[in-house]
Design an enzyme around this catalytic site. Structure first.
Site, short mmCIF file in Angstrom:
data_model
loop_
_atom_site.label_atom_id
_atom_site.label_comp_id
_atom_site.label_asym_id
_atom_site.label_seq_id
_atom_site.Cartn_x
_atom_site.Cartn_y
_atom_site.Cartn_z
CG ASP A 179 -6.46 -1.87 -4.29
OD1 ASP A 179 -6.83 -0.77 -3.82
OD2 ASP A 179 -5.28 -2.25 -4.26
CG HIS A 214 -5.99 -1.64 -0.60
ND1 HIS A 214 -4.96 -1.38 -1.48
CD2 HIS A 214 -5.64 -1.03 0.56
CE1 HIS A 214 -4.05 -0.62 -0.88
NE2 HIS A 214 -4.44 -0.40 0.37
CB SER A 256 -0.94 -0.07 1.20
OG SER A 256 -1.96 0.87 1.08
#
Ligand SMILES: *[C@@H]1O[C@H](CO)[C@@H](O)[C@H](O)[C@H]1NC(C)=O
Ligand SMILES: *[C@@H]1O[C@H](CO)[C@@H](O)[C@H](O)[C@H]1NC(C)=O
Ligand SMILES: *[C@@H]1O[C@H](CO)[C@@H](O)[C@H](O)[C@H]1NC(C)=O
Length: 402
Positions: free
Chosen positions: A341, A371, A189
Site C-alpha cells: 500500500d 490497499h 483510506s
C-alpha cells in the site's frame, strides 16, 4: 461495429497483459487479485483515453464504477436500516432490533473513496456497517459528506464534524439508546484521513473533549507533502492503488491543477515555507528500521512550483502535520496498515508519533495486505483478505467498546 470489435480486441489484449504482471509473492488468492488489478488498470487506461478525447474527466469513470454499487436502505431480521439526515447531511443509520439490557455502543463509520467517490450506499460499506451493528450490537452512523472536486477541502471535514456533533447531543444519544461513554469513529483510506482530522478537532474543542472513546484508522492517508516514502516507491504500480491514480484523484480534494499533479509526481510540489513541516513526516527518523529496507532518504525539492496551495500545509487536511503536544490529547487509537500500500508509511509514522506522544495505540500490520481490501469483502467479488481485515478490526472494537 468495426470500432466495437477493435475496442473489444484491445481490451482482451490489455487484460491478458495486465493479468500476467508480477504481483508480490506472499499474496493470497493471487489470481483473484490479478483479475481485480487488471480491471482497475484497464479502467484507469480508459479513463486517460476518455480524458484525452475530451469525453469526461479522469475521475468520472471511477465515480461511475463506484456509483453502480449503491444500495437502498434495507432492514433485515436483526437491524433496522434508515436513510435520514443529521444537520442536513445525509446519513444511513443501522439500529439493532434485539432487546438490550443496557445502552448500546456506537460506531460512526466514515467511508473511503479518495475524497472524490464513494458513499455509505455502496454495497461494501452497507455490508460492513450492517455486519458491525449486528456483531457488536451497536448503533452505526454512516455519513455521506460532500465530495471533491466540486466541494474541495474543507467541505468533507466540515460535514463529518457537523454529523458527529449532531449525534453527540444528549437527546439524540438518548433517542437511539446509545451509551455516551462508548462511542468511536472509524474509517478506511480517505475515510481514515477524515477520522484522524475529526478526532483532532473534537479533542481540541472543550465542548467535545473526551466524548470520543476511540479512533480507528484503516490504511489511512495522513500527509501529502512527501510522495516518495518507501511505501510509495515499493507500491508505485499497485496492486489496486497505483501512485499515479492516487495522486491524480485524491489530490483533487486539496487543489485542482494539472501542473500541480505533475509536480506532486516528481515530489517537487511544496513551497519553501513548508520546510518546518517535514520533521513531522520524516521517514528517515520516524519509520521503524524494518520498513526502511535499503531505501535512501531524499529530501523533497522545495520552492519549485510557482504557486502555493495552503491545504497541503493544513493539518485539518493532512493530520500528520500537527505538533506532538496536539497529539498528546488524542484518545485510544487503532491503526491498521497493509504492506502492499503506498499509504503504508503514513500509517506507520502516525503509530510512531502517537506512541512517542504517549497515546495508547494498537497497531495491526497485515503482511500480505493490499490497499482497499476491506471493500472487497462482499459477494460477488470478495477476497479472504478483506474478511480477515474486517474480523481483525472488529474483534479489537468488540474488546475495546465494552
Ligand atoms: C441475524 O443475526 C444472527 C445471529 O447473529 C445471524 O446468524 C443471522 O445471519 C443474522 N441475519 C442477517 C440477515 O444478517
Ligand atoms: C530527515 O531526517 C534525516 C535523518 O535524521 C535528516 O538527515 C534530514 O535532514 C531530515 N530531513 C528533513 C527535511 O527534515
Ligand atoms: C511566479 O511568482 C512570481 C512571484 O510570486 C510572480 O510575480 C510571477 O508572475 C509568477 N510567474 C508565473 C509564470 O506564474
Amino acid at each position: 461495429m468495426g470500432y466495437k470489435t477493435l475496442f473489444f480486441g484491445l481490451s482482451c489484449i490489455l487484460f491478458a497483459h495486465y493479468i500476467y504482471m508480477p504481483i508480490p509473492e506472499n499474496i493470497e488468492e493471487p489470481w483473484k487479485v490479478r483479475m481485480i488489478d487488471a480491471v482497475i488498470k484497464i479502467t484507469s487506461l480508459l479513463a486517460t483515453l476518455f480524458e484525452n478525447m475530451g469525453l469526461m474527466k479522469f475521475e468520472d469513470l471511477f465515480i461511475i464504477l463506484m456509483r453502480i454499487q449503491n444500495t437502498e436502505p434495507v432492514s433485515d431480521e436483526n437491524i433496522t436500516v434508515i436513510d435520514t439526515d443529521f444537520s442536513d447531511i445525509p446519513v444511513r443509520l443501522y439500529l439493532p432490533k434485539r432487546k438490550s439490557e443496557r445502552q448500546r455502543p456506537a460506531v460512526i463509520y466514515i467511508h473511503g473513496g479518495a475524497f472524490v467517490t464513494g458513499s455509505f450506499k455502496m454495497l461494501p460499506y452497507d455490508s460492513i456497517n450492517r455486519y458491525t451493528a449486528n456483531k457488536l450490537d451497536a448503533v452505526v452512523v454512516a455519513p455521506d459528506y460532500r465530495l471533491a472536486p466540486k466541494y474541495p477541502f474543507p467541505a468533507a471535514l466540515e460535514d463529518c464534524v457537523l454529523v458527529i456533533k449532531f449525534f453527540l447531543q444528549d437527546k439524540v444519544l438518548e433517542k437511539y439508546g446509545v451509551d455516551p461513554s462508548r462511542i468511536c469513529i472509524s474509517g478506511d483510506s480517505s475515510g481514515g484521513t477524515l477520522v484522524a482530522a475529526v478526532t483532532q478537532e473534537l479533542q481540541d474543542d472543550p465542548e467535545y473533549k473526551n466524548k470520543i472513546k476511540a479512533q480507528i484508522l484503516l490504511y489511512p492517508g495522513l500527509q501529502a507533502i512527501d510522495t516518495s516514502m518507501p511505501s510509495y516507491r515499493e507500491n508505485e504500480h499497485g496492486p489496486f492503488l497505483s501512485r499515479k491514480v492516487a495522486i491524480k484523484v485524491t489530490y483533487l480534494y486539496l487543489a485542482e491543477d494539472e501542473e500541480l499533479v505533475n509536480a506532486i509526481l516528481r515530489n517537487e510540489h511544496m513551497p519553501e515555507e513548508s520546510r518546518h513541516l517535514f520533521k513531522f513526516v520524516n521517514w528517515s527518523d520516524l519509520l521503524p528500521e524494518k520498513y526502511k529496507k535499503n531505501h535512501v532518504y531524499t529530501e523533497p525539492v522545495l520552492g519549485k512550483l510557482n504557486a502555493s496551495y495552503p491545504a497541503f500545509m493544513n493539518s485539518k487536511a493532512t493530520p500528520l502535520l500537527v505538533s506532538d503536544s496536539q497529539l498528546q490529547i488524542l484518545p485510544l487509537t487503532y491503526i491498521l496498515t497493509c504492506e502492499h500500500d503506498i499509504l503504508r508509511d503514513d500509517g506507520l509514522i502516525y503509530v510512531t508519533r502517537l506512541r512517542n506522544a504517549g497515546v495508547p495505540v494498537t497497531h495491526d500490520h497485515i503482511e500480505d495486505g493490499i490497499h482497499g481490501a476491506l471493500s472487497l469483502a462482499t459477494a460477488p467479488i470478495y477476497l479472504r483478505l478483506g474478511l480477515r481485515i474486517r474480523d481483525k478490526y472488529l474483534s479489537w472494537l468488540e474488546e475495546n467498546l465494552q
